[in-house]
Design a protein around this motif. Structure first.
Motif, PDB file in Angstrom:
ATOM      1  N   ASN A 122      40.430  12.194  33.228  1.00  0.00           N
ATOM      2  CA  ASN A 122      41.143  11.609  34.366  1.00  0.00           C
ATOM      3  C   ASN A 122      42.300  12.506  34.783  1.00  0.00           C
ATOM      4  OD1 ASN A 122      39.492   9.385  34.396  1.00  0.00           O
ATOM      5  ND2 ASN A 122      40.929   8.020  33.373  1.00  0.00           N
ATOM      6  N   CYS A 123      43.041  13.028  33.789  1.00  0.00           N
ATOM      7  CA  CYS A 123      44.165  13.922  34.087  1.00  0.00           C
ATOM      8  C   CYS A 123      43.675  15.180  34.801  1.00  0.00           C
ATOM      9  CB  CYS A 123      44.900  14.312  32.801  1.00  0.00           C
ATOM     10  SG  CYS A 123      45.872  12.966  32.094  1.00  0.00           S
ATOM     11  N   TRP A 130      45.638  17.103  42.942  1.00  0.00           N
ATOM     12  CA  TRP A 130      47.041  17.323  43.316  1.00  0.00           C
ATOM     13  C   TRP A 130      47.237  18.735  43.881  1.00  0.00           C
ATOM     14  CZ3 TRP A 130      51.596  17.224  39.256  1.00  0.00           C
ATOM     15  CH2 TRP A 130      52.789  16.944  39.915  1.00  0.00           C
ATOM     16  N   VAL A 131      46.822  19.718  43.106  1.00  0.00           N
ATOM     17  CA  VAL A 131      47.021  21.116  43.501  1.00  0.00           C
ATOM     18  C   VAL A 131      45.759  21.868  43.112  1.00  0.00           C
ATOM     19  CG1 VAL A 131      48.478  23.148  43.223  1.00  0.00           C
ATOM     20  CG2 VAL A 131      49.491  20.878  42.955  1.00  0.00           C
ATOM     21  N   GLY A 132      44.684  21.682  43.828  1.00  0.00           N
ATOM     22  CA  GLY A 132      43.450  22.358  43.452  1.00  0.00           C
ATOM     23  C   GLY A 132      42.351  22.112  44.457  1.00  0.00           C
ATOM     24  N   ALA A 133      41.115  22.150  43.969  1.00  0.00           N
ATOM     25  CA  ALA A 133      39.961  22.061  44.865  1.00  0.00           C
ATOM     26  C   ALA A 133      39.755  20.651  45.422  1.00  0.00           C
ATOM     27  CB  ALA A 133      38.694  22.513  44.129  1.00  0.00           C
ATOM     28  N   GLY A 134      40.480  19.676  44.879  1.00  0.00           N
ATOM     29  CA  GLY A 134      40.337  18.309  45.380  1.00  0.00           C
ATOM     30  C   GLY A 134      41.406  17.928  46.381  1.00  0.00           C
ATOM     31  N   ARG A 135      42.318  18.866  46.645  1.00  0.00           N
ATOM     32  CA  ARG A 135      43.462  18.572  47.505  1.00  0.00           C
ATOM     33  C   ARG A 135      43.042  17.996  48.860  1.00  0.00           C
ATOM     34  NH1 ARG A 135      48.949  21.850  47.080  1.00  0.00           N
ATOM     35  NH2 ARG A 135      50.175  20.285  48.176  1.00  0.00           N
ATOM     36  N   GLY A 136      43.690  16.916  49.259  1.00  0.00           N
ATOM     37  CA  GLY A 136      43.407  16.327  50.564  1.00  0.00           C
ATOM     38  C   GLY A 136      42.201  15.407  50.594  1.00  0.00           C
ATOM     39  N   SER A 137      41.475  15.308  49.466  1.00  0.00           N
ATOM     40  CA  SER A 137      40.295  14.439  49.480  1.00  0.00           C
ATOM     41  C   SER A 137      40.708  12.980  49.376  1.00  0.00           C
ATOM     42  CB  SER A 137      39.351  14.794  48.330  1.00  0.00           C
ATOM     43  OG  SER A 137      39.972  14.536  47.092  1.00  0.00           O
ATOM     44  N   ARG A 138      39.862  12.091  49.924  1.00  0.00           N
ATOM     45  CA  ARG A 138      40.140  10.654  49.859  1.00  0.00           C
ATOM     46  C   ARG A 138      39.442  10.011  48.674  1.00  0.00           C
ATOM     47  NH1 ARG A 138      38.047   8.358  55.065  1.00  0.00           N
ATOM     48  NH2 ARG A 138      38.525   6.462  53.916  1.00  0.00           N
ATOM     49  N   LEU A 139      38.251  10.516  48.359  1.00  0.00           N
ATOM     50  CA  LEU A 139      37.515   9.984  47.205  1.00  0.00           C
ATOM     51  C   LEU A 139      36.836  11.172  46.548  1.00  0.00           C
ATOM     52  CD1 LEU A 139      36.561   7.641  45.477  1.00  0.00           C
ATOM     53  CD2 LEU A 139      34.774   7.180  47.125  1.00  0.00           C
ATOM     54  N   MET A 140      37.334  11.517  45.375  1.00  0.00           N
ATOM     55  CA  MET A 140      36.895  12.743  44.720  1.00  0.00           C
ATOM     56  C   MET A 140      36.361  12.439  43.330  1.00  0.00           C
ATOM     57  SD  MET A 140      39.636  15.399  43.161  1.00  0.00           S
ATOM     58  CE  MET A 140      39.209  16.199  41.619  1.00  0.00           C
ATOM     59  N   ILE A 141      35.313  13.169  42.955  1.00  0.00           N
ATOM     60  CA  ILE A 141      34.777  13.058  41.605  1.00  0.00           C
ATOM     61  C   ILE A 141      34.872  14.432  40.967  1.00  0.00           C
ATOM     62  CG2 ILE A 141      32.726  12.556  40.231  1.00  0.00           C
ATOM     63  CD1 ILE A 141      31.847  10.778  42.688  1.00  0.00           C
ATOM     64  N   ALA A 142      35.458  14.501  39.775  1.00  0.00           N
ATOM     65  CA  ALA A 142      35.544  15.769  39.062  1.00  0.00           C
ATOM     66  C   ALA A 142      34.670  15.699  37.830  1.00  0.00           C
ATOM     67  CB  ALA A 142      36.986  16.051  38.653  1.00  0.00           C
ATOM     68  N   ILE A 149      30.048  16.324  28.980  1.00  0.00           N
ATOM     69  CA  ILE A 149      30.390  16.322  30.404  1.00  0.00           C
ATOM     70  C   ILE A 149      31.428  15.236  30.629  1.00  0.00           C
ATOM     71  CG2 ILE A 149      29.577  15.876  32.758  1.00  0.00           C
ATOM     72  CD1 ILE A 149      26.991  17.173  32.129  1.00  0.00           C
ATOM     73  N   GLY A 150      32.639  15.669  30.967  1.00  0.00           N
ATOM     74  CA  GLY A 150      33.712  14.720  31.248  1.00  0.00           C
ATOM     75  C   GLY A 150      33.802  14.481  32.736  1.00  0.00           C
ATOM     76  N   GLY A 151      34.340  13.340  33.113  1.00  0.00           N
ATOM     77  CA  GLY A 151      34.436  13.050  34.539  1.00  0.00           C
ATOM     78  C   GLY A 151      35.641  12.212  34.870  1.00  0.00           C
ATOM     79  N   GLY A 152      36.080  12.307  36.105  1.00  0.00           N
ATOM     80  CA  GLY A 152      37.170  11.477  36.585  1.00  0.00           C
ATOM     81  C   GLY A 152      36.980  11.208  38.069  1.00  0.00           C
ATOM     82  N   ILE A 153      37.362  10.021  38.498  1.00  0.00           N
ATOM     83  CA  ILE A 153      37.221   9.628  39.895  1.00  0.00           C
ATOM     84  C   ILE A 153      38.618   9.390  40.458  1.00  0.00           C
ATOM     85  CG2 ILE A 153      36.225   7.912  41.481  1.00  0.00           C
ATOM     86  CD1 ILE A 153      34.251   7.219  39.147  1.00  0.00           C
ATOM     87  N   VAL A 154      38.952  10.051  41.559  1.00  0.00           N
ATOM     88  CA  VAL A 154      40.278   9.899  42.167  1.00  0.00           C
ATOM     89  C   VAL A 154      40.104   9.342  43.579  1.00  0.00           C
ATOM     90  CG1 VAL A 154      42.419  11.033  42.848  1.00  0.00           C
ATOM     91  CG2 VAL A 154      41.197  11.816  40.817  1.00  0.00           C
ATOM     92  N   GLN A 155      40.663   8.157  43.769  1.00  0.00           N
ATOM     93  CA  GLN A 155      40.475   7.401  45.010  1.00  0.00           C
ATOM     94  C   GLN A 155      41.835   7.281  45.686  1.00  0.00           C
ATOM     95  OE1 GLN A 155      39.452   3.381  44.002  1.00  0.00           O
ATOM     96  NE2 GLN A 155      38.351   3.003  45.908  1.00  0.00           N
ATOM     97  N   GLU A 156      41.980   7.860  46.863  1.00  0.00           N
ATOM     98  CA  GLU A 156      43.263   7.858  47.568  1.00  0.00           C
ATOM     99  C   GLU A 156      44.401   8.277  46.623  1.00  0.00           C
ATOM    100  OE1 GLU A 156      43.125   7.522  50.723  1.00  0.00           O
ATOM    101  OE2 GLU A 156      41.404   6.247  51.189  1.00  0.00           O
ATOM    102  N   GLY A 157      44.134   9.301  45.830  1.00  0.00           N
ATOM    103  CA  GLY A 157      45.172   9.831  44.956  1.00  0.00           C
ATOM    104  C   GLY A 157      45.410   9.070  43.668  1.00  0.00           C
ATOM    105  N   ARG A 158      44.616   8.037  43.422  1.00  0.00           N
ATOM    106  CA  ARG A 158      44.775   7.250  42.187  1.00  0.00           C
ATOM    107  C   ARG A 158      43.498   7.357  41.366  1.00  0.00           C
ATOM    108  NH1 ARG A 158      50.121   5.792  42.269  1.00  0.00           N
ATOM    109  NH2 ARG A 158      50.552   6.379  44.400  1.00  0.00           N
TER     110      ARG A 158
END
Lengths: 330, 330
Positions: A122-123, A130-142, A149-158
């Motif tokens: 998640n971090c 915050w400062v990377g390839a996901g910058r500006g995204s609204r719904l991002m999966i890393a 395989i680790g994963g994290g979902i960031v929705q509107e920055g949360r």
């Protein structure tokens, strides 16, 4: 240095190594990036003691560089396990052998500053947002293709944490009903195919089946056939290495297409050694995702390599602290 | 009737039939539930005209029952397609043959009241969350096993729509990399196995392969072997029917376990004809989910049958209106 600027300590505890740094509130270039071995065998107390020493070293170096220690306001910590939202308790961390460890309080009591704890994936996702390839995204999966395989979902920055802090386990989507056995006890998980472990296992099986490959000359014994060796062979033009990477792209794309159909994200960020092979993995992943996902959803989703995977985890831990303590919400 | 009470018209447009009703703001028992055929062949204008006539009938009946027409404040409409969030434009509705249809404005101009439009599966999920098996859940996934498999995700009482309104397509997660062909163009989708269509197809294949079954005596021709027939046969003790339902449970559980690992929800609500077979489907689904998903995430997730699947879609359309117009946010 602006008088109002606050600094946040950050620590990313891995199963083998831990790294840390000091971040400004804008998440830019960190001060005093440091790492050390994780003494996993010494239990939670040993790991916390080692983490505190690392944070002390970081603080000392930062103060030497002119940071006002009174402006260091707390620490964010990422750990490889499930963290109960809001309580900082690690309910389960298989790689560390932890169960129900109140890791936030252990750090906080000795650091003398507020501490926030979250899952490392998640971090990392939050750091790339915050400062990377996901910058500006609204719904991002890393997704990080490492041992697992680790994963994290960031929705509107949360971070989307789920009801027990366990969300984001994208490596454990079933892509083959009765497929390869996975560490988690299930069968046919994406991780069993496309993680470093899965890539190495598939390559070793192909070699055992008699496949011709330069990989045979790159290693002394079979157990040295890792994902890194496969990636290197592929980059040097080896056919088996390329085949294994193409298959990896297919498996990965099946998982990502499922996520795209279910969540309709605008960004997927991939990290890990094999992602660095660039076009050898990413191009076929993108192509196969277009073939598998709903066109409208595939079109609105950019698939990119992580910009700063080494620091994403610590950076995201700092942002988690900023969000939960400085801004007062999760 | 309380003076302050407002009423919301609701319409659920399906590919074959549409139904509507009038709801109070608390989502309780509706007034004037009505349905009629969807004249899909007449295009968006014909469908809207039919929908408006149904809403007029509902309004008339409600007024006859004492509802003050001035207290009817608008309408929520569910449609079987992808709806652009906030704009009420149906970007794609395959079953209706629609593409880029400004459905909200078409309704609103003629109804003379504000209208809100959302995807029908999202509405059904929201309806079950509001007054149904999803009540009180923090993160709920609803799945309807019909001709296809529709899905909706409700997070803290809000539909997770994704960046283009296309989220929730849980029927289109890959569960077999190179499996059965799916309507969507992909292979191995959950829908290709566990939808009514998939269930019927698997039963017909088994019969063609010579399987003994009472189903042979329940139909006049092979094309009458539907999921409903399979479910009936299973309930009457037919071995093939039971086998097909057990397999359906396995496929469904693989998809649900993936969702549980990725999203860590506290509730999954299932609707559709085969769900009414009760224990024959739900029990093996729950068992297989426990076998496949992360234990902590499986434990925190209740899998339940929808309480009011016939009305969930219209009810959810009413709530969508309430949220977006009366409360002023999505």
């Amino acid at each position: 240095m602006a008088r109002s600027r606050r600094w946040i300590l950050a620590l990313d505890v891995g199963g083998t190594n831990m790294s840390g740094a000091l971040f400004k509130e804008d998440g830019g270039n960190p001060l005093a990036v440091k790492s050390r071995r994780t003494p996993a065998a010494e239990g939670p107390e040993g790991v916390v003691a080692a983490g505190l020493r690392l944070l002390d070293d970081i603080r000392d170096e930062a103060v030497d560089q002119g940071v006002d220690p009174k402006r260091i306001v707390g620490a964010g910590v990422g750990v490889p396990g499930t963290v109960e939202p809001g309580r900082g308790i690690v309910s389960l961390a298989p790689n560390l052998g932890w169960r129900d460890v109140p890791i936030r309080d252990l750090f906080q009591d000795q650091l003398g500053l507020p501490v926030v704890v979250d899952n490392d994936a998640n971090c990392a996702a939050l750091g790339e947002w915050w400062v990377g390839a996901g910058r500006g995204s609204r719904l991002m999966i890393a997704a990080t293709l490492g041992t697992g395989i680790g994963g994290g979902i960031v929705q509107e920055g949360r971070v989307l944490r789920g009801v027990a802090g366990a969300a984001g386990e994208i490596g454990h989507m079933t892509i083959e009903m009765d497929g390869r056995s996975c560490q988690c006890g299930n069968q046919g998980c994406l991780e069993a195919y496309a993680s470093g472990t899965g890539i190495g296992a598939r390559a070793r099986e192909a070699l055992r089946d008699g496949a011709e490959s330069a990989i045979r000359h790159m290693v002394d014994s079979e157990d040295q056939v890792t994902a890194a060796v496969v990636a290197q062979a592929a980059q040097e033009g080896d056919m088996l290495g390329r085949l294994i990477l193409r298959e990896t792209a297919r498996y990965l794309a099946a998982g990502l297409a499922s996520l795209i159909n279910v969540l309709n994200p605008d960004r997927i960020v991939l990290a890990g050694g094999v992602v660095k092979t660039g076009g050898l993995l990413l191009d076929p992943v993108r192509e196969e995702v277009r073939r598998r996902a709903f066109p409208a959803s595939a079109e609105t989703c950019v698939i990119a390599a992580a910009r700063d995977p080494e620091l994403a985890g610590v950076r995201g831990a700092a942002l988690t602290f900023q969000r939960e303590v400085l801004e007062g919400h999760r």
